[in-house]
Design an enzyme around this catalytic site. Structure first.
Site, PDB file in Angstrom:
ATOM      1  N   GLU A  19       1.522  -6.987  11.333  1.00 15.08           N
ATOM      2  CA  GLU A  19       1.058  -6.771   9.959  1.00 15.08           C
ATOM      3  C   GLU A  19       2.133  -6.134   9.089  1.00 15.08           C
ATOM      4  OE1 GLU A  19      -2.401  -4.322  10.927  1.00 15.08           O
ATOM      5  OE2 GLU A  19      -1.438  -2.629   9.956  1.00 15.08           O
ATOM      6  N   GLU A  43      -8.436 -11.456   9.772  1.00 15.88           N
ATOM      7  CA  GLU A  43      -9.103 -10.174   9.518  1.00 15.88           C
ATOM      8  C   GLU A  43      -9.804 -10.234   8.163  1.00 15.88           C
ATOM      9  OE1 GLU A  43      -6.337  -6.929   9.362  1.00 15.88           O
ATOM     10  OE2 GLU A  43      -7.912  -5.410   9.439  1.00 15.88           O
ATOM     11  N   HIS A  89      -2.307   0.754  16.467  1.00 20.81           N
ATOM     12  CA  HIS A  89      -1.564   1.233  15.308  1.00 20.81           C
ATOM     13  C   HIS A  89      -0.223   1.876  15.676  1.00 20.81           C
ATOM     14  CE1 HIS A  89      -1.756   2.054  10.927  1.00 20.81           C
ATOM     15  NE2 HIS A  89      -2.457   0.963  11.037  1.00 20.81           N
ATOM     16  N   GLU A  94      -3.954  -4.742  19.428  1.00 21.70           N
ATOM     17  CA  GLU A  94      -3.066  -4.894  18.268  1.00 21.70           C
ATOM     18  C   GLU A  94      -2.033  -3.771  18.171  1.00 21.70           C
ATOM     19  OE1 GLU A  94      -5.327  -5.482  14.733  1.00 21.70           O
ATOM     20  OE2 GLU A  94      -3.809  -4.562  13.470  1.00 21.70           O
ATOM     21  N   ARG A 105       0.514 -11.482  13.250  1.00 23.27           N
ATOM     22  CA  ARG A 105      -0.455 -10.980  12.269  1.00 23.27           C
ATOM     23  C   ARG A 105       0.045 -10.854  10.837  1.00 23.27           C
ATOM     24  NH1 ARG A 105      -4.732  -8.654  12.071  1.00 23.27           N
ATOM     25  NH2 ARG A 105      -4.068  -6.620  11.272  1.00 23.27           N
ATOM     26  N   HIS A 142     -14.482  -4.760  10.864  1.00 22.84           N
ATOM     27  CA  HIS A 142     -14.086  -3.463  11.420  1.00 22.84           C
ATOM     28  C   HIS A 142     -15.303  -2.623  11.737  1.00 22.84           C
ATOM     29  CE1 HIS A 142      -9.811  -2.941   9.664  1.00 22.84           C
ATOM     30  NE2 HIS A 142     -10.018  -4.175  10.055  1.00 22.84           N
ATOM     31  N   ASP A 166      -7.131  -1.898  17.673  1.00 25.62           N
ATOM     32  CA  ASP A 166      -5.845  -1.664  17.006  1.00 25.62           C
ATOM     33  C   ASP A 166      -5.277  -0.317  17.458  1.00 25.62           C
ATOM     34  OD1 ASP A 166      -3.710  -1.490  15.293  1.00 25.62           O
ATOM     35  OD2 ASP A 166      -4.857  -1.852  13.456  1.00 25.62           O
ATOM     36  N   ASP A 171      -6.213  -3.487   1.443  1.00 25.69           N
ATOM     37  CA  ASP A 171      -5.036  -3.406   0.572  1.00 25.69           C
ATOM     38  C   ASP A 171      -4.386  -4.761   0.328  1.00 25.69           C
ATOM     39  OD1 ASP A 171      -4.641  -2.369   3.386  1.00 25.69           O
ATOM     40  OD2 ASP A 171      -2.550  -2.781   2.926  1.00 25.69           O
ATOM     41  N   ARG A 200     -13.505  -5.754  15.482  1.00 27.37           N
ATOM     42  CA  ARG A 200     -12.533  -4.753  15.925  1.00 27.37           C
ATOM     43  C   ARG A 200     -13.271  -3.428  16.068  1.00 27.37           C
ATOM     44  NH1 ARG A 200      -7.605  -2.089  12.361  1.00 27.37           N
ATOM     45  NH2 ARG A 200      -9.196  -0.540  11.931  1.00 27.37           N
ATOM     46  N   TYR A 260      -7.141   7.212  13.601  1.00 24.46           N
ATOM     47  CA  TYR A 260      -6.889   5.984  12.871  1.00 24.46           C
ATOM     48  C   TYR A 260      -8.090   5.038  12.962  1.00 24.46           C
ATOM     49  CZ  TYR A 260      -5.728   1.348  11.805  1.00 24.46           C
ATOM     50  OH  TYR A 260      -5.804   0.107  11.260  1.00 24.46           O
ATOM     51  N   HIS A 288      -3.377 -10.377   8.919  1.00 23.94           N
ATOM     52  CA  HIS A 288      -3.836  -9.097   8.379  1.00 23.94           C
ATOM     53  C   HIS A 288      -4.728  -9.361   7.164  1.00 23.94           C
ATOM     54  CE1 HIS A 288      -2.237  -4.990   6.667  1.00 23.94           C
ATOM     55  NE2 HIS A 288      -3.341  -4.815   7.352  1.00 23.94           N
ATOM     56  N   TRP A 309       2.481   6.355  12.431  1.00 21.56           N
ATOM     57  CA  TRP A 309       1.115   6.189  11.941  1.00 21.56           C
ATOM     58  C   TRP A 309       0.683   4.753  12.077  1.00 21.56           C
ATOM     59  CZ3 TRP A 309      -1.580   3.425   8.199  1.00 21.56           C
ATOM     60  CH2 TRP A 309      -2.951   3.760   8.131  1.00 21.56           C
ATOM     61  N   ASN A 333       0.826  -1.220   0.000  1.00 19.19           N
ATOM     62  CA  ASN A 333       0.000   0.000   0.000  1.00 19.19           C
ATOM     63  C   ASN A 333       0.859   1.268   0.000  1.00 19.19           C
ATOM     64  OD1 ASN A 333      -2.322   1.479   0.026  1.00 19.19           O
ATOM     65  ND2 ASN A 333      -2.954   0.912   2.108  1.00 19.19           N
TER      66      ASN A 333
HETATM   67  O1  KDG Z   1      -2.096  -0.374   4.492  1.00 26.35           O
HETATM   68  C1  KDG Z   1      -2.303  -0.134   5.841  1.00 26.35           C
HETATM   69  C2  KDG Z   1      -3.541  -0.869   6.320  1.00 26.35           C
HETATM   70  O2  KDG Z   1      -3.488  -2.192   5.925  1.00 26.35           O
HETATM   71  C3  KDG Z   1      -3.666  -0.777   7.814  1.00 26.35           C
HETATM   72  O3  KDG Z   1      -3.938   0.533   8.169  1.00 26.35           O
HETATM   73  C4  KDG Z   1      -4.785  -1.632   8.296  1.00 26.35           C
HETATM   74  O4  KDG Z   1      -3.922  -1.625  10.532  1.00 26.35           O
HETATM   75  C5  KDG Z   1      -4.631  -2.122   9.693  1.00 26.35           C
HETATM   76  C6  KDG Z   1      -5.411  -3.300  10.033  1.00 26.35           C
HETATM   77  O5  KDG Z   1      -5.243  -3.773  11.145  1.00 26.35           O
HETATM   78  O6  KDG Z   1      -6.174  -3.754   9.196  1.00 26.35           O
HETATM   79 MG    MG Z   2      -3.587  -3.053  12.161  1.00 24.42          MG
END
Ligand code: KDG
Ligand code: MG
Length: 409
Positions: A269, A346, A219, A243, A290, A129, A217, A323, A154, A166, A319, A409, A44
């Protein structure tokens, strides 16, 4: 020596870049006997780097190779490159590996999971999600997923006082963070986030009871001690996992989290090899690993990671954001259904346009995904349709603290 080779050879391979709503990179491998295989190579926001790596450096050495030699081809591309690992290299190797497993399945007349040892379960439990700007909106999204049959959800919400967060999108079912050619800038406050998040899960347990699997998550936005505080605050709500609590370059940092909380931890991921997770797995610092097929060198290397994890009470939690293309998801399902230590998969749904470009035989029912029963992976790319959706540059956002400092991020 040549007696040990199969009769077939790789005759051609090509990279297809398409954007049916979002960008995907797919490798198609064709043998002299006309068998084809596909592999996902999507990274991605960095799609063209993998496309170029494949076209310039991998495809020329694939032509003429025996498609049956999956392990040897993996080792050739990994050891032979000298410059090992990294998301670009490992996504490219993954695409080749996945395509060769697809071909092997077709030649054998068997779905790939049969080649991995057959079924260990009836279906693959998935999570969706649920996200909302407010807690009320997020709870409505959870209710919607439960109506669809999901057993695991999630939950992400906006954080009061922050303009964007996020995991929260305008579109409920198709969250897509790569939203602009030049990265969008988000603002982050750990203090506000830590204050807010336990309230989300207190409400979710109150509304949905003790049995729905709830996940969250982070992140990569906290430090280990902040993550420990969050894990502890969430313990009463029995999360299935927390996560990516911190960036995981420093695997030893997870020891600190583990000392303080029993909330299960899921990570990986962004990992692309077994070495990214070795300490986390062997010291039992995490509960779910993951990484998935496209990120970690294909089915061959993912299986190696999951086997190491199985020895240390760590389960898979691959994951499956939008994407990861339907080619990756199809391949992941064959792994998920076969391994002994499957945890969760997921499943962020793809749009109708994407599903049309990638015809596939996997299906969703009552909270489970089921791999295709067709020989191979049971997924393909419709190249004519793909050509109607040209590549559009799209980047993932970046994140700054309120004072302007760059953050993860
Ligand atoms: O490309 C980034 C995404 O796959 C990500 O933001 C998704 O964190 C993510 C998740 O847990 O699906
Ligand atoms: Mg994630």
């Amino acid at each position: 020596m040549s007696r040990t080779r199969s009769a077939d050879r790789i005759a051609d391979a090509r990279v297809i870049v398409t954007c049916p709503g979002r960008n995907f990179v797919t490798l198609k491998v064709i043998t002299e006997q006309g068998v084809t295989g596909v592999g996902d190579a999507t990274l991605n926001g960095r799609e063209l780097a993998v496309a170029a790596y494949l076209t310039e450096h991998v495809i020329p050495v694939l032509i003429g190779r025996d498609p049956a030699r999956i392990e040897d081809t993996w080792q050739y591309l990994y050891r032979g490159a000298y410059w090992r690992r990294g998301p670009v290299t490992m996504s490219a190797i993954a695409a080749v590996d996945t395509a060769l497993w697809d071909i092997k399945g077709k030649v054998a007349g068997l779905p790939v999971y049969q080649l991995l040892g057959g079924r260990s379960r009836e279906g693959v439990t998935v999570y969706g999600h649920a996200n909302g700007e407010t807690i009320d909106e997020a709870m409505a999204a959870v209710a919607h997923y439960l109506e669809l049959g999901y057993k695991a959800v999630r939950v992400q919400t906006g954080v009061p006082g922050l303009p964007s967060t996020y995991g929260v999108s305008k579109d409920q079912m198709f969250y897509e963070p790569a939203d602009a050619a030049i990265p969008t800038e988000n603002v982050w406050s750990t203090q506000r986030y830590l204050e807010h998040t336990p309230k989300v899960f207190a409400r979710a347990r109150e509304e949905f009871g003790p049995y729905v699997k709830l996940l969250h998550d982070v992140h990569h936005r906290l430090t280990p001690i902040e993550a420990a505080r969050l894990g502890k605050a969430l313990e009463p709500y029995g999360l299935t996992w927390l996560e990516d609590p911190v960036p995981a370059e420093l695997q030893e940092g997870f020891r600190l989290i583990r000392q303080h909380t029993t909330t299960p931890i899921a990570v990986g991921e962004v990992f692309n090899s077994i070495y990214d997770a070795r300490t986390l797995i062997t010291e039992q610092l995490i509960d779910y690993i993951r990484t998935t097929v496209v990120r970690a060198g294909g089915i061959t290397h993912l299986r190696r990671i999951f086997d190491l994890a199985a020895l240390h009470h760590v389960r898979s939690g691959s994951h499956g954001a939008t994407d990861l293309s339907p080619v990756c998801l199809a391949a992941a399902l064959h792994v998920d259904i076969a391994i002994p230590n499957f945890g969760l998969q997921e499943y962020m749904r793809h749009t109708e346009e994407t599903d049309a470009v990638f015809p596939h035989g996997y299906w969703f029912e009552d909270g489970y995904l089921f791999p295709s029963e067709e020989p191979g992976l049971g997924v393909d790319i419709d190249e004519e349709l793909a050509a109607q959706y040209p590549y559009k540059p799209a980047s993932l956002p970046v994140n700054r603290l309120e004072d302007g400092t760059m953050h993860d991020w």
